[in-house]
Scaffold this motif. Structure first.
Motif, short mmCIF file in Angstrom:
data_model
loop_
_atom_site.label_atom_id
_atom_site.label_comp_id
_atom_site.label_asym_id
_atom_site.label_seq_id
_atom_site.Cartn_x
_atom_site.Cartn_y
_atom_site.Cartn_z
N TYR A 98 80.54 40.80 25.84
CA TYR A 98 80.04 40.64 27.20
C TYR A 98 79.47 39.24 27.37
N SER A 99 79.69 38.66 28.53
CA SER A 99 79.12 37.36 28.87
C SER A 99 77.81 37.59 29.63
N THR A 168 85.21 42.11 36.65
CA THR A 168 84.02 41.68 35.92
C THR A 168 84.27 40.36 35.19
N GLY A 169 85.46 39.80 35.32
CA GLY A 169 85.72 38.46 34.81
C GLY A 169 84.87 37.41 35.49
N VAL A 170 84.20 37.77 36.57
CA VAL A 170 83.31 36.81 37.24
C VAL A 170 81.98 36.65 36.50
N ALA A 171 81.69 37.51 35.52
CA ALA A 171 80.37 37.49 34.86
C ALA A 171 79.99 36.12 34.31
N PRO A 172 80.84 35.46 33.51
CA PRO A 172 80.43 34.14 33.01
C PRO A 172 80.25 33.12 34.11
N PHE A 173 80.93 33.32 35.24
CA PHE A 173 80.81 32.38 36.36
C PHE A 173 79.47 32.53 37.08
N LEU A 174 78.93 33.74 37.06
CA LEU A 174 77.60 33.94 37.63
C LEU A 174 76.56 33.18 36.83
N CYS A 265 88.97 33.55 33.98
CA CYS A 265 88.54 34.74 33.24
C CYS A 265 89.02 35.99 33.96
N GLY A 266 89.58 36.91 33.21
CA GLY A 266 90.06 38.16 33.79
C GLY A 266 90.92 38.91 32.80
N THR A 267 91.72 39.82 33.30
CA THR A 267 92.61 40.61 32.45
C THR A 267 93.70 39.73 31.86
N ASP A 268 94.40 40.27 30.86
CA ASP A 268 95.50 39.52 30.24
C ASP A 268 96.56 39.14 31.27
N GLY A 269 96.92 40.10 32.12
CA GLY A 269 97.92 39.82 33.14
C GLY A 269 97.47 38.76 34.12
N PHE A 270 96.18 38.77 34.44
CA PHE A 270 95.61 37.77 35.34
C PHE A 270 95.70 36.38 34.72
N SER A 307 97.70 16.05 33.40
CA SER A 307 96.90 15.95 34.64
C SER A 307 95.49 15.42 34.36
N GLY A 308 95.03 15.52 33.12
CA GLY A 308 93.66 15.15 32.79
C GLY A 308 92.66 16.26 32.99
N VAL A 309 93.07 17.34 33.65
CA VAL A 309 92.17 18.46 33.95
C VAL A 309 91.83 19.21 32.65
N THR A 310 90.57 19.60 32.49
CA THR A 310 90.17 20.47 31.38
C THR A 310 90.25 21.92 31.84
N VAL A 311 91.18 22.67 31.28
CA VAL A 311 91.36 24.08 31.62
C VAL A 311 90.90 24.91 30.43
N THR A 312 89.96 25.82 30.67
CA THR A 312 89.43 26.67 29.61
C THR A 312 89.65 28.13 29.99
N LYS A 313 90.34 28.85 29.11
CA LYS A 313 90.62 30.28 29.31
C LYS A 313 89.55 31.08 28.57
N LEU A 314 88.78 31.86 29.31
CA LEU A 314 87.65 32.59 28.71
C LEU A 314 88.10 33.96 28.20
#
Length: 314
Positions: A98-99, A168-174, A265-270, A307-314
């Motif tokens: 849990y985050s 509930t993938g929004v939890a770390p974003f909160l 952050c979200g389900t595998d399919g997401f 692109s230079g963008v930092t993409v992080t998959k939680l």
């Protein structure tokens, strides 16, 4: 042919577990996690006592646990950290990460957002947590701090932070919202893109509304509902009817650049749809997790390699 079928089965199984396997030499990228801090007990579960809990939706709660005496705060875990809860239920040893949604620097407590799911054999940890009474304990273990690219998050490291999550993938974003908007020195802009089923599933919306009001020039929220109770009313209020898709992301996201951080952050399919799966790189001696290449919608929008963008998959 038989060997090909065996490889296909292994690949499918890895994908179902949320990862795609790849040889270790195929990718070189920064480690997903930072060194473990000396201030946090490493590698062992410690009893955390429930202080209180409250409902945030018909099937979701925030649970506030007292930190053990040896852990005054979780500040050294940084933002978007993760802790693993363990409990034996009906003869099954269950654990789930849990985050926290509380600020990492909160002293003496940590808050988790927990959604109750229908019981299934071999499951039930979320329901167990939601049914806990104040004073009861559950074993919890901290996981290593998470890197955002090559290091942990720091204030004003990025001009724009994009948060894309469902359920509930929004939890770390909160928690990220608390870190950014409770720091008077932060100037980071936050683009918050969330997907849910109905209005009742929009978790902690009061927090989001407060950030909109307090920081309208730095906080941009875009909500998508796949099955809103009143689609016309929701659309009229600026909501997106349907799932998070390319048109919504084109509207919500800033131009790709090295000053942009994207967290998904979200389900595998997401994850697969938005940005691609994390991968497991196998060597002779061990298996390690890696972020893997950016694919899916984010690649289509120019957020991929180069692109230079930092993409992080939680």
């Amino acid at each position: 042919m038989a060997a090909f079928q065996r490889r296909l089965k292994v690949s499918a199984a890895a994908t179902l577990r949320g990862f795609v396997s790849t040889p270790a030499e195929a990718r070189v990228e920064p480690p997903m996690f930072a060194p473990f801090p000396a201030s946090i007990p490493k590698g062992r579960h410690i009893p955390y006592r429930l202080l209180e809990s409250w409902n945030v939706s018909p099937d979701s709660k925030i649970l506030r646990f007292e930190l053990p005496e040896e852990v005054p705060s979780l500040v050294d875990l940084g933002v978007c950290s993760s802790l693993k809860v363990k409990q034996e239920i009906a003869g099954h040893a269950l654990d789930k990460s849990y985050s926290p949604v509380s600020h990492p620097a909160a002293e003496g407590f940590v808050d988790f957002l927990v959604k109750r799911y229908p019981f299934r054999p071999g499951g039930g940890l979320a329901a167990f947590l939601c049914d806990m009474k104040p004073g009861e304990e559950v074993p919890i273990m901290a996981k290593p701090p998470r890197n955002m690219g090559d290091r942990m998050y720091a204030a004003n490291r990025f001009k724009d932070v994009v948060l894309i999550g469902n359920g509930t993938g929004v939890a770390p974003f909160l928690q990220m919202g608390k870190v950014v908007f409770e720091d008077p020195n932060e100037k980071t802009r936050v683009h918050f893109v969330t997907g849910h089923r109905t209005e009742a599933d929009m978790l902690c919306q009061d927090w989001i509304d407060s950030w909109k009001k307090a920081c309208p020039e730095r906080f941009f929220s875009h909500e998508a509902l796949s099955k809103p109770v009143d689609a016309a009313k929701f659309a009229a209020s600026g909501g997106h009817v349907g799932r998070i898709d390319l048109p919504l992301l084109r509207k919500a996201l800033p131009e790709p650049s090295s000053s942009v951080l994207v967290l998904v952050c979200g389900t595998d399919g997401f994850l697969e749809t938005m940005c691609g799966m994390k991968i497991k790189s196998k060597t002779k001696d061990h298996t390690k997790k890696q972020q893997g290449p950016v694919t899916g919608y984010l690649k289509e929008l120019g957020y991929g390699e180069g692109s230079g963008v930092t993409v992080t998959k939680l």
